[in-house]
Design an enzyme around this catalytic site. Sequence first.
Site, PDB file in Angstrom:
ATOM      1  CG  HIS A   1      44.181 -20.235  -9.013  1.00 11.72           C
ATOM      2  ND1 HIS A   1      43.101 -20.877  -8.454  1.00 11.72           N
ATOM      3  CD2 HIS A   1      45.192 -21.125  -8.984  1.00 11.72           C
ATOM      4  CE1 HIS A   1      43.464 -22.102  -8.104  1.00 11.72           C
ATOM      5  NE2 HIS A   1      44.716 -22.278  -8.419  1.00 11.72           N
TER       6      HIS A   1
ATOM      7  CG  HIS B   1      48.635 -23.512 -11.321  1.00  7.35           C
ATOM      8  ND1 HIS B   1      49.365 -23.197 -10.197  1.00  7.35           N
ATOM      9  CD2 HIS B   1      47.390 -23.811 -10.884  1.00  7.35           C
ATOM     10  CE1 HIS B   1      48.592 -23.309  -9.125  1.00  7.35           C
ATOM     11  NE2 HIS B   1      47.380 -23.675  -9.518  1.00  7.35           N
TER      12      HIS B   1
ATOM     13  CD  GLU C   1      48.378 -27.272  -9.161  1.00  8.43           C
ATOM     14  OE1 GLU C   1      47.447 -27.750  -9.832  1.00  8.43           O
ATOM     15  OE2 GLU C   1      48.378 -27.237  -7.917  1.00  8.43           O
TER      16      GLU C   1
END
Length: 140
Positions: free
Chosen positions: A41, A43, A129
């Site tokens: 995934h 960020h 993040e």
Amino acid sequence: MPIVTVHRKAHFNAAHRLYNNNWSDARNVEIFGKCANPNYHGHNYGLIVAVTGSIDINTGFVMDMKVLKDIIKTEIEDYFDHKNLNEQLIEFNPKDGLNPTAENISVIIWNKLRLKIDATLNLKVTLYETERNFVTYCGL
Ligand code: NI
């Protein structure tokens, strides 16, 4: 001369997966949740680099911001941006690398910048993040 901190913001996008090879898949999901997703995934990382030192009598600068900008571009943005951290960066290789948490990423960023910034200047990095989750590292 007064001691002042100058800051420079930067961004990069990267994908990762949090995973500990020494644990079972179930244990990884228990600890890392969706972050252990095998398909990765992404960020949008936000970086703030803070450099502290005395104001130079001749320039009036702590550090030339153009120089700092170029160091961050070359050392950090070009290195991390649009990368799969686990698959593409040696520091996080899935076999025996670090887990690519914000904590570990911040240490690698600091170490890379430290080599390029005058040793008389203090260095601190803040890595976002998400908007609400961020870490800081200053070399301790
Ligand atoms: Ni993540």
